[in-house]
Design a protein around this motif. Structure first.
Motif, PDB file in Angstrom:
ATOM      1  N   TYR A  92      12.212   1.679  -6.433  1.00 11.32           N
ATOM      2  CA  TYR A  92      11.040   1.590  -5.560  1.00 11.32           C
ATOM      3  C   TYR A  92      10.758   0.150  -5.132  1.00 11.32           C
ATOM      4  O   TYR A  92      10.805  -0.781  -5.932  1.00 11.32           O
ATOM      5  CB  TYR A  92       9.818   2.152  -6.294  1.00 11.32           C
ATOM      6  CG  TYR A  92       9.704   3.673  -6.241  1.00 11.32           C
ATOM      7  CD1 TYR A  92      10.752   4.465  -5.783  1.00 11.32           C
ATOM      8  CD2 TYR A  92       8.542   4.319  -6.649  1.00 11.32           C
ATOM      9  CE1 TYR A  92      10.646   5.847  -5.739  1.00 11.32           C
ATOM     10  CE2 TYR A  92       8.435   5.711  -6.609  1.00 11.32           C
ATOM     11  CZ  TYR A  92       9.489   6.470  -6.160  1.00 11.32           C
ATOM     12  OH  TYR A  92       9.381   7.844  -6.119  1.00 11.32           O
ATOM     13  N   ALA A  93      10.414   0.005  -3.866  1.00  9.19           N
ATOM     14  CA  ALA A  93      10.003  -1.284  -3.334  1.00  9.19           C
ATOM     15  C   ALA A  93       8.716  -1.743  -4.011  1.00  9.19           C
ATOM     16  O   ALA A  93       7.916  -0.929  -4.491  1.00  9.19           O
ATOM     17  CB  ALA A  93       9.772  -1.166  -1.823  1.00  9.19           C
ATOM     18  N   ALA A  94       8.501  -3.047  -4.021  1.00 10.01           N
ATOM     19  CA  ALA A  94       7.260  -3.609  -4.547  1.00 10.01           C
ATOM     20  C   ALA A  94       6.078  -3.139  -3.702  1.00 10.01           C
ATOM     21  O   ALA A  94       6.192  -3.002  -2.477  1.00 10.01           O
ATOM     22  CB  ALA A  94       7.334  -5.139  -4.544  1.00 10.01           C
ATOM     23  N   CYS A  95       4.937  -2.912  -4.335  1.00  4.40           N
ATOM     24  CA  CYS A  95       3.744  -2.556  -3.550  1.00  4.40           C
ATOM     25  C   CYS A  95       3.325  -3.759  -2.719  1.00  4.40           C
ATOM     26  O   CYS A  95       3.582  -4.911  -3.071  1.00  4.40           O
ATOM     27  CB  CYS A  95       2.614  -2.074  -4.465  1.00  4.40           C
ATOM     28  SG  CYS A  95       1.973  -3.288  -5.632  1.00  4.40           S
ATOM     29  N   ASP A  96       2.731  -3.469  -1.582  1.00  2.00           N
ATOM     30  CA  ASP A  96       2.351  -4.502  -0.619  1.00  2.00           C
ATOM     31  C   ASP A  96       1.144  -3.998   0.164  1.00  2.00           C
ATOM     32  O   ASP A  96       0.725  -2.838   0.002  1.00  2.00           O
ATOM     33  CB  ASP A  96       3.540  -4.839   0.304  1.00  2.00           C
ATOM     34  CG  ASP A  96       4.125  -3.610   0.981  1.00  2.00           C
ATOM     35  OD1 ASP A  96       3.422  -2.599   1.133  1.00  2.00           O
ATOM     36  OD2 ASP A  96       5.311  -3.666   1.379  1.00  2.00           O
ATOM     37  N   ARG A  99       1.468  -0.617   1.755  1.00  2.00           N
ATOM     38  CA  ARG A  99       1.469   0.518   0.821  1.00  2.00           C
ATOM     39  C   ARG A  99       0.033   0.971   0.535  1.00  2.00           C
ATOM     40  O   ARG A  99      -0.269   2.162   0.554  1.00  2.00           O
ATOM     41  CB  ARG A  99       2.170   0.107  -0.468  1.00  2.00           C
ATOM     42  CG  ARG A  99       2.057   1.108  -1.627  1.00  2.00           C
ATOM     43  CD  ARG A  99       3.098   2.181  -1.561  1.00  2.00           C
ATOM     44  NE  ARG A  99       3.194   2.943  -2.806  1.00  2.00           N
ATOM     45  CZ  ARG A  99       3.113   4.275  -2.869  1.00  2.00           C
ATOM     46  NH1 ARG A  99       2.947   4.981  -1.775  1.00  2.00           N
ATOM     47  NH2 ARG A  99       3.233   4.889  -4.027  1.00  2.00           N
ATOM     48  N   GLN A 132      13.806  -6.078  -3.565  1.00  2.00           N
ATOM     49  CA  GLN A 132      13.389  -4.923  -4.356  1.00  2.00           C
ATOM     50  C   GLN A 132      13.432  -5.316  -5.830  1.00  2.00           C
ATOM     51  O   GLN A 132      14.454  -5.790  -6.316  1.00  2.00           O
ATOM     52  CB  GLN A 132      14.311  -3.737  -4.076  1.00  2.00           C
ATOM     53  CG  GLN A 132      13.723  -2.428  -4.602  1.00  2.00           C
ATOM     54  CD  GLN A 132      14.757  -1.335  -4.662  1.00  2.00           C
ATOM     55  OE1 GLN A 132      15.424  -1.056  -3.674  1.00  2.00           O
ATOM     56  NE2 GLN A 132      14.891  -0.734  -5.827  1.00  2.00           N
TER      57      GLN A 132
END
Lengths: 199, 199
Positions: A92-96, A99, A132
């Motif tokens: 999963y991609a980092a939250c930003d 998101r 990621q």
């Protein structure tokens, strides 16, 4: 451990780890997901890459003995120990901010992407993209059918995953501020980065 | 289909796909892996991102009806149809010169990363990093234990996976030149990109 840096809840911190040194990502109170990044000290365009690491280890996440590769396929870290139940995520991609906007959060919200940028900036670093991360203590499972299911973190107080650095690098750890999707347990709590000569 | 572009074996090609248009990645002879990238026409810093897509769809690979998100979490494509057995990969980085060097290849070798750069350059594009691609027809399976196993492509002649574009974008398809690890079947063969108003 010669240096210990507390990562306050929902914030990020970076430590410089020299080649040969060890670094631990510690879940201080338990049940807290962390986003871990590693950027080469000599070239900020080289960083730990999930996609390149998976090709090399043929696993969804590195286990003790496995390397973490950069986007130039050089080992930057190796996992040396893991006292947690061993549930981590590298899908999963980092939250930003985007998101949280998609989750319906209308007010400003901290994120791992912004924590990365701030922690790097404190060391005079910047990255061209948000890599990621290795989402330590984050429990995402892939079924045989390719369906992903997310479970609350099962790490206990003091659990850690330890790495050895292969090249000088900045290791960034963000205490993931995600409080909409229940990936952490018991609120957002601190993590710690510990650097030293031994695992 | 109004436009069909042949992707010669081991090479890459790009097509501009307008919002609303459809694009097919076709396995002309069968058994050939392709690396597919999508870059926003308006901003080359925005591109299809594996890590952001997985968060949105909670699957290892998008299926018909699922979106492909950019690194800014905007849908850039959606999968509309898939006539192949449905085995695709979104875990592995594109092959590049470093990958072939690690595999012991001493002479120059074509790669999907270089094919991407060349295909984009022909349209005046460049990307800051090589995004992790959608590896169409590439059969990588994740076990419940997180172990990844690679199988030869099972797509037949003429099989395709079709997408609709949500924003104007350059879609790049590389006929993967990987001939060391047996991911393609029967040699490296051509692919095709077909663009039109209907799926």
């Amino acid at each position: 451990m010669t240096e210990s840096v507390l990562v306050p809840p929902a914030e990020g911190r970076a430590v410089l780890v020299r080649a040969g040194q060890h670094v631990r990502a510690v879940d201080v109170e338990g049940g807290q997901v962390g986003d871990l990044f590693a950027v080469a000290a000599a070239d900020q365009g080289e960083y730990a890459s999930a996609g390149h690491t998976r090709v090399a280890i043929r696993k969804l996440f590195p286990r003790p003995g496995d390397p973490v590769l950069t986007n130039r396929r050089r080992p930057i870290l190796s996992v040396t120990a893991d006292t947690s139940p061993g549930r981590h995520d590298m899908l999963y991609a980092a939250c930003d901010p985007a998101r949280y906007a998609l989750l319906g959060v209308e007010s400003p919200h901290r994120s791992c992407a912004e924590n990365l940028r701030q922690a790097l900036a404190e060391h005079g670093f910047a990255v061209p993209v948000v890599p990621q991360p290795l989402n330590v203590f984050m429990d995402v499972r892939a079924g045989e059918d390719g369906i992903l299911t997310s479970h609350p973190a099962s790490s206990g107080p003091g659990d850690y995953i330890a790495f050895q650095a292969h090249i000088d690098c900045l290791v960034v750890l963000s205490s993931c501020p995600m409080d909409i999707v229940p990936i952490s347990v018991g609120g957002i709590t601190p993590l710690a980065l510990q650097v030293g000569q031994a695992p």
